[in-house]
Design a protein around this motif. Structure first.
Motif, PDB file in Angstrom:
ATOM      1  N   THR A  63       4.130  -3.775  11.020  1.00 24.58           N
ATOM      2  CA  THR A  63       4.252  -2.916   9.635  1.00 24.58           C
ATOM      3  C   THR A  63       4.451  -3.970   8.590  1.00 24.58           C
ATOM      4  OG1 THR A  63       4.874  -1.111  11.021  1.00 24.58           O
ATOM      5  CG2 THR A  63       5.533  -0.827   8.812  1.00 24.58           C
TER       6      THR A  63
ATOM      7  N   ASP B 285      -1.677  -3.237   3.061  1.00 26.69           N
ATOM      8  CA  ASP B 285      -2.262  -2.225   3.657  1.00 26.69           C
ATOM      9  C   ASP B 285      -1.714  -0.962   3.501  1.00 26.69           C
ATOM     10  OD1 ASP B 285      -3.599  -0.602   5.503  1.00 26.69           O
ATOM     11  OD2 ASP B 285      -3.460  -2.099   7.364  1.00 26.69           O
ATOM     12  N   LYS B 286      -2.407   0.024   2.942  1.00 29.77           N
ATOM     13  CA  LYS B 286      -1.474   1.310   2.826  1.00 29.77           C
ATOM     14  C   LYS B 286      -0.794   1.813   4.037  1.00 29.77           C
ATOM     15  CE  LYS B 286      -1.460   4.511  -0.987  1.00 29.77           C
ATOM     16  NZ  LYS B 286      -1.888   5.536  -1.342  1.00 29.77           N
ATOM     17  N   ARG B 287      -1.717   1.852   5.051  1.00 31.13           N
ATOM     18  CA  ARG B 287      -1.210   2.391   6.358  1.00 31.13           C
ATOM     19  C   ARG B 287       0.070   2.282   6.632  1.00 31.13           C
ATOM     20  NH1 ARG B 287      -5.982   4.405   8.790  1.00 31.13           N
ATOM     21  NH2 ARG B 287      -7.672   3.352   8.172  1.00 31.13           N
TER      22      ARG B 287
ATOM     23  N   TRP C 177       2.623   2.029   4.996  1.00 25.51           N
ATOM     24  CA  TRP C 177       3.635   2.735   4.190  1.00 25.51           C
ATOM     25  C   TRP C 177       4.170   3.828   5.091  1.00 25.51           C
ATOM     26  CZ3 TRP C 177       2.531   5.598  -0.950  1.00 25.51           C
ATOM     27  CH2 TRP C 177       3.566   6.103  -1.641  1.00 25.51           C
ATOM     28  N   THR C 178       3.025   4.630   5.483  1.00 19.44           N
ATOM     29  CA  THR C 178       3.557   5.718   6.612  1.00 19.44           C
ATOM     30  C   THR C 178       4.313   5.327   7.764  1.00 19.44           C
ATOM     31  OG1 THR C 178       1.582   6.753   5.915  1.00 19.44           O
ATOM     32  CG2 THR C 178       2.551   7.606   7.745  1.00 19.44           C
ATOM     33  N   TRP C 179       3.869   3.977   8.405  1.00 18.91           N
ATOM     34  CA  TRP C 179       4.351   3.547   9.443  1.00 18.91           C
ATOM     35  C   TRP C 179       5.787   3.094   9.192  1.00 18.91           C
ATOM     36  CZ3 TRP C 179       2.987   3.180  14.501  1.00 18.91           C
ATOM     37  CH2 TRP C 179       1.571   3.478  14.753  1.00 18.91           C
TER      38      TRP C 179
ATOM     39  N   GLU D  98      -9.179   8.490   8.279  1.00 22.23           N
ATOM     40  CA  GLU D  98      -8.058   8.414   7.225  1.00 22.23           C
ATOM     41  C   GLU D  98      -6.464   8.447   7.507  1.00 22.23           C
ATOM     42  OE1 GLU D  98      -9.032   8.324   3.841  1.00 22.23           O
ATOM     43  OE2 GLU D  98     -10.976   7.666   4.750  1.00 22.23           O
ATOM     44  N   ASP D  99      -6.413   8.914   8.824  1.00 25.49           N
ATOM     45  CA  ASP D  99      -5.054   9.033   9.172  1.00 25.49           C
ATOM     46  C   ASP D  99      -4.489   7.814   9.459  1.00 25.49           C
ATOM     47  OD1 ASP D  99      -2.727   9.763  10.182  1.00 25.49           O
ATOM     48  OD2 ASP D  99      -3.488  11.316  11.367  1.00 25.49           O
ATOM     49  N   ASP D 100      -3.198   7.539   8.445  1.00 25.20           N
ATOM     50  CA  ASP D 100      -2.453   6.207   8.464  1.00 25.20           C
ATOM     51  C   ASP D 100      -2.004   6.030  10.164  1.00 25.20           C
ATOM     52  OD1 ASP D 100      -2.819   6.092   5.975  1.00 25.20           O
ATOM     53  OD2 ASP D 100      -0.687   6.856   5.397  1.00 25.20           O
TER      54      ASP D 100
ATOM     55  N   ARG E 174      -3.370   6.468  12.751  1.00 25.87           N
ATOM     56  CA  ARG E 174      -4.344   6.534  13.856  1.00 25.87           C
ATOM     57  C   ARG E 174      -4.112   6.002  15.329  1.00 25.87           C
ATOM     58  NH1 ARG E 174      -9.059   2.556  11.011  1.00 25.87           N
ATOM     59  NH2 ARG E 174      -7.577   0.718  11.338  1.00 25.87           N
TER      60      ARG E 174
END
Lengths: 262, 687
Positions: free
Chosen positions: B177, B185-187, B189-191, B466-468, B470
């Motif tokens: 992360t 990498d925008k994913r 953020w959620t992680w 698209e799911d962060d 995934r």
């Protein structure tokens, strides 16, 4: 069965509860793909008439014809089998259950896992979304409880359900009485969409303003008797409101012979 | 990016596409600043503590501080840096009206050297590195868990392996992360939000653990200062970790439509037993901290064994309550069912005596009849079920009082009959095992196919997903597949070997297999030590919970039960026979009460006229705690299980922690009201 045969015809319907005569011989009919506004003041007998048609009450006297054939409707189940769907103001959906579960209530889809049959939730959810979209109703999430929706959205879903399950007659009992103007608008749109798809609609209300736009014909009853039956182009909104209130046909309309297809 | 519009002194309010005011200083930021200040000061204090030797780590208590070990050195550095960054960030947030946010960072507006961004990256880096170090420590034996100090490390216990794996995984995920944040990498953020929230929970747990330890230490003598360093080893860092994570989490969640805490709240709000589950964990934690005896095998087994009756009766009550009705007569039906069961085997009814299995069936049929009477009175007269069953509560009790008159207790042992055995052909048992195996294989295969399809679907769309989260979902579906596969194969193997062993036995001995039915219904488990009173009835209870939860949520009938309770009019309009569902549910409820009675007779072998007196209110309380709505249409069977366990835990736990048992009913009363309030509040938080 020609196209001229009315979808539903009720002849000389009488109903009394004990010594009280609620309906004193009413003739009522609905043609195919027609929206009929059933109007009357509170206690005029609208609900009783409709409950006879949906099998909640049995008439004391009178006959019912469905697609030209005499029928006896003794339970809601009979009405349902004939293709009559009723949407009640408060009894349409179960608030604590999801949209999809409400949509399929009573005719749930199942799949078999070995010997046991379980609800096919995924298919039900997807088809609910598609079916409602088909009549122009957008829902966010079919698994959301109905309780989180507005009154208009609930009515719409109930209408969409009737359309999807191929009903012939849709009865809307005071569908707009508790709705805002915008929501009433939407319900009227879906009512029209139901007609476009071949359904007939009985739209019960005591307020002409709610139904004037979409109805093809008005039937006005008062004190258990029919005041009159008019096509939309024959009467003005004011005249209908007057008839609902007083139970009397204005002078101008008395000379006009009975209209309709009969 | 519009957020960057040069509205003079940064006071300009810009609305992002989520509708949230991003550029403006959100109200909640004051809280974040306060948190950061506390965290900063606490970190520096902790740093000082380590240097001056108050907080010795590892096995190095009371040694001269000139001899710091590497972990301590790292900790000094870490806390100093962390404290510095926190204070710097707080100062910056305080000074500037327009604070940086993650959205802008990903849009390339800010550099990583921005307050807040750096804070997040630093915290995640520290978490990642520390997690990996902890995993290494466990594996090399420096940090043994459980009671297994000083054992060779080739002999890790399950707890340690799990902890090492968990810490290792967390470390890898966190560092990945950090890399994601670094490369924008925008994913990530959620992680980052999820990781920080999870670690915050870990920190809170450590803190609570340490805090409650103070409680434990005090009465056993010694002043609080004697024990303080030891306690602080957990409390201090735990609290610091928790506060740090909360500060960063608040920063990360700015501008997010549904941050992880909202996701968790919504998920909980959808579950009828949410309040109960929260309460359950709270009570477990409180009691296990308050008494060492609470989490012992003996206490837990006793807790389960003494609640079998309540548990099984609560299933029926919950089922009935969901369909909008109510049964006060279950206590009497429970007693009457048990009475019929015992009478059929001993004295006989109307001169007819039977063996155990017909007696069981007759008792169940009798209970079904009692339930049907409840239901029919209800639908024929329209009297509310509260009144109907209040009447039958008294009426059914009279059956027991008349039959078991004169203060007598009906005892199986008084009739000099041997306990009931059934004799089963080995081949029959083997065949049964094989049939069960086939059924389970079919069900298991179907489940496996569904999970496998989900997994392969996710894998197929991996590149475009698209799911962060995934990667997590793939891991999750993969885990499901593996668990189903392993569990399924294990069960099949067990059933297969049972069948083979039976066939083998038949060939060698030839005699029929002798099984005590009473033991089968509610005997002790053989494989636990004798002081542990674990009963087989617990298995039946859990099995019934599983079956009825399945019926309720996965079948057509269950759907109708919800509809009938939620809006009878709508159910009727959709062609559901409301009366039939209600009568059926009354019968199910009574039969479950009778089942509980039979299981209880199997253990105690007697029936007294007041058996089950007062049970109805306990069970209704448990159902309500478990989230069932008294007005119908809402609830879960699993919730009833939790509700019964909470009820039972309070009963035993209050005694264990030394509370006067006479207070019990008062506590239960408060808990019921609290549970309903929590359930209502949790449901309302749903957006």
């Amino acid at each position: 069965m020609s196209a001229a045969t009315p979808l539903v015809e009720m002849r000389g319907i009488q109903k009394s509860f004990g010594t009280v005569n609620v309906l004193r011989g009413i003739d009522f009919q609905v043609d195919r793909q027609e929206i009929v506004g059933l109007l009357g003041d509170n206690g005029a007998g609208k609900s009783t008439l409709i409950k006879i048609l949906t099998g909640v009450h049995t008439p004391t006297k009178g006959e019912i014809f469905f697609e030209g054939n005499p029928v006896r409707i003794t339970s809601p189940h009979d009405a349902r089998d004939l293709g009559i769907e009723t949407v009640y103001q408060d009894l349409a959906l179960v608030p604590l259950m999801s949209i999809a579960r409400n949509f399929w209530l009573g005719q749930e889809l199942t799949r078999n896992i070995g010997p046991v049959s379980v609800l096919d939730k995924e298919v039900m959810s997807n088809r609910t979304r598609e079916a409602l979209l088909d009549v122009g109703i957008h829902i966010r999430n079919p698994d959301e409880p109905v309780g989180s929706l507005s009154g208009g959205e609930r009515q719409s879903i109930a209408i969409g359900r009737a359309v999807y399950f191929g009903k012939k007659l849709l009865i809307l009992d005071e569908p707009t009485s508790a709705l805002s103007v915008g929501e009433t608008r939407k319900v009227l749109d879906y009512t029209y969409a139901a007609k476009e798809r071949g359904l007939s609609v009985i739209f019960i209300t005591h307020n002409i303003g709610h139904v004037h736009e979409v109805a093809d014909r008005f039937t006005i009853i008062s004190h258990g008797q029919k005041v009159g039956d008019f096509r939309k182009d024959e009467v003005t909104e004011m005249e209908v409101a007057h008839m609902v209130m007083t139970g009397e046909v204005p002078e101008r309309l008395r000379l006009v012979p009975e209209t309709g297809d009969d | 990016m519009s957020e960057n519009s040069p509205a003079s002194s940064g006071l300009g309010v810009v609305t992002s596409y989520t509708g949230q005011k991003v550029g403006a200083k959100p109200k909640s930021l004051n809280g974040t600043i306060l948190l950061l200040v506390i965290v900063g000061i606490a970190s520096l204090l902790l740093c000082e503590q380590v240097i001056t030797g108050w907080l010795a780590l590892g096995e190095r208590a009371n040694i001269s501080r000139r001899d710091l070990n590497p972990i301590e050195l790292a900790m000094i550095a870490g806390t100093a840096i962390w404290g510095g960054i926190s204070l710097w960030t707080a100062l910056d947030f305080l000074r500037n009206q327009k604070t940086p946010n993650m959205r802008d960072y990903f849009a390339g507006v800010h550099s990583w050297m921005t307050p807040g961004i750096l804070l997040s990256i630093a915290l995640l880096s520290i978490i990642g590195v520390v997690s990996l170090v902890i995993a290494e420590q466990i594996l090399t034996g420096w940090l043994p868990l459980g009671d297994r100090i000083n054992i060779p490390r080739s002999d890790l216990n399950v707890l340690e392996i799990t902890a090492a794996l968990g810490a290792g995984l967390l470390g890898v995920i966190t560092l990945r992360t950090v890399w994601g944040l670094w490369t924008r990498d925008k994913r990530a953020w959620t992680w980052a939000q999820w990781v920080v929230l999870m670690v915050a929970i870990v920190g809170l747990t450590l803190f609570l653990n340490g805090t409650f330890d103070i409680h434990e230490i005090l009465p056993s003598g010694g002043s609080i200062t004697d024990n303080l360093p030891g306690v602080q080893e957990l409390t201090g860092p735990g609290l610091l970790l928790f506060l740090s994570c909360m500060a960063v989490y608040r920063f990360l969640a700015v501008g997010i439509e549904s941050p992880p805490d909202a996701v968790i709240r919504n998920t909980l709000a959808k579950s009828p037993g949410a309040g109960a589950i929260i309460g359950f964990f709270a009570i477990v934690i409180i009691f296990s901290l308050g008494s060492d005896l609470f989490l012992e095998q003996r206490s837990l087994a006793g807790l389960l064994a003494t609640n079998i009756t309540r548990g099984i009766v609560a299933i029926g009550i919950t089922f009935l309550m969901i369909s909008g009705e109510f049964d006060l007569s279950v206590g009497s039906v429970y007693g009457a069912g048990a009475l019929v069961f015992l009478l059929m085997m001993t004295e006989g009814i109307f001169g007819i005596k039977t063996t155990v299995i017909p007696a069981m069936l007759i008792a169940l049929a009798f209970a079904a009849l009692l339930g049907m009477i409840n239901g029919l009175i209800l639908i024929w007269t329209g009297i509310p079920s509260f009144i109907v069953t209040l009447g039958t509560l008294l009426a059914y009790r009279a059956i027991l009082l008349v039959v078991v008159a004169d203060g007598r207790i009906l005892r199986y042992a008084d009739y000099r009959i041997p306990p009931p055995y059934i004799y089963i052909n080995h081949y029959l048992l083997a065949a049964g095992a094989m049939v069960l195996a086939v059924v389970l294989a079919v069900v298991g295969f179907s489940l496996l196919r569904t999970s496998w399809n989900t997994l392969s679907e996710r894998l197929a769309k991996y590149q475009t997903d698209e799911d962060d989260l995934r990667d997590f979902w793939i891991f999750w579906s993969g885990l499901k597949v593996v668990v189903i596969l392993v569990a399924g194969l294990a069960i099949l193997f067990l059933l297969g070997s049972t069948a083979l062993a039976q066939i083998n036995d038949a060939n060698t001995s030839g005699a029929l297999l002798e099984i005590s039915l009473f033991d089968l219904a509610n005997g002790r488990f053989h494989f636990v030590e004798p002081t542990v009173n674990l009963r087989i009835g617990v298995l039946w209870w859990f099995l019934l919970v599983a079956i009825f939860q399945f019926v309720l949520t996965q079948t057509r009938y269950g759907n109708h039960v919800f509809a009938v309770g939620g809006n009878p009019g709508a159910a009727r309009a959709q062609g559901i026979n409301v009366n039939r569902v209600k009568v059926m549910n009354f019968m199910i409820c009574s039969m479950l009460a009778c089942t509980a009675g039979i299981i209880n007779v199997a253990r105690l072998s007697n029936v007294d006229p007041l058996m089950g007196d007062g049970l109805e209110l306990e069970v209704i309380a448990a159902s309500v705690i478990g989230g069932a709505l008294l007005s119908g249409g809402y609830g879960s069977i699993f919730g009833s299980l939790i509700g019964v366990l909470i009820f039972g835990m309070l009963q035993t736990g209050l005694v264990l922690v030394g509370v006067d048992p006479r207070v019990f009913s008062g506590v239960i009363g408060v808990i019921i009201i609290l549970a309903v309030v929590i359930n209502t509040v949790v449901r309302r938080t749903k957006t």
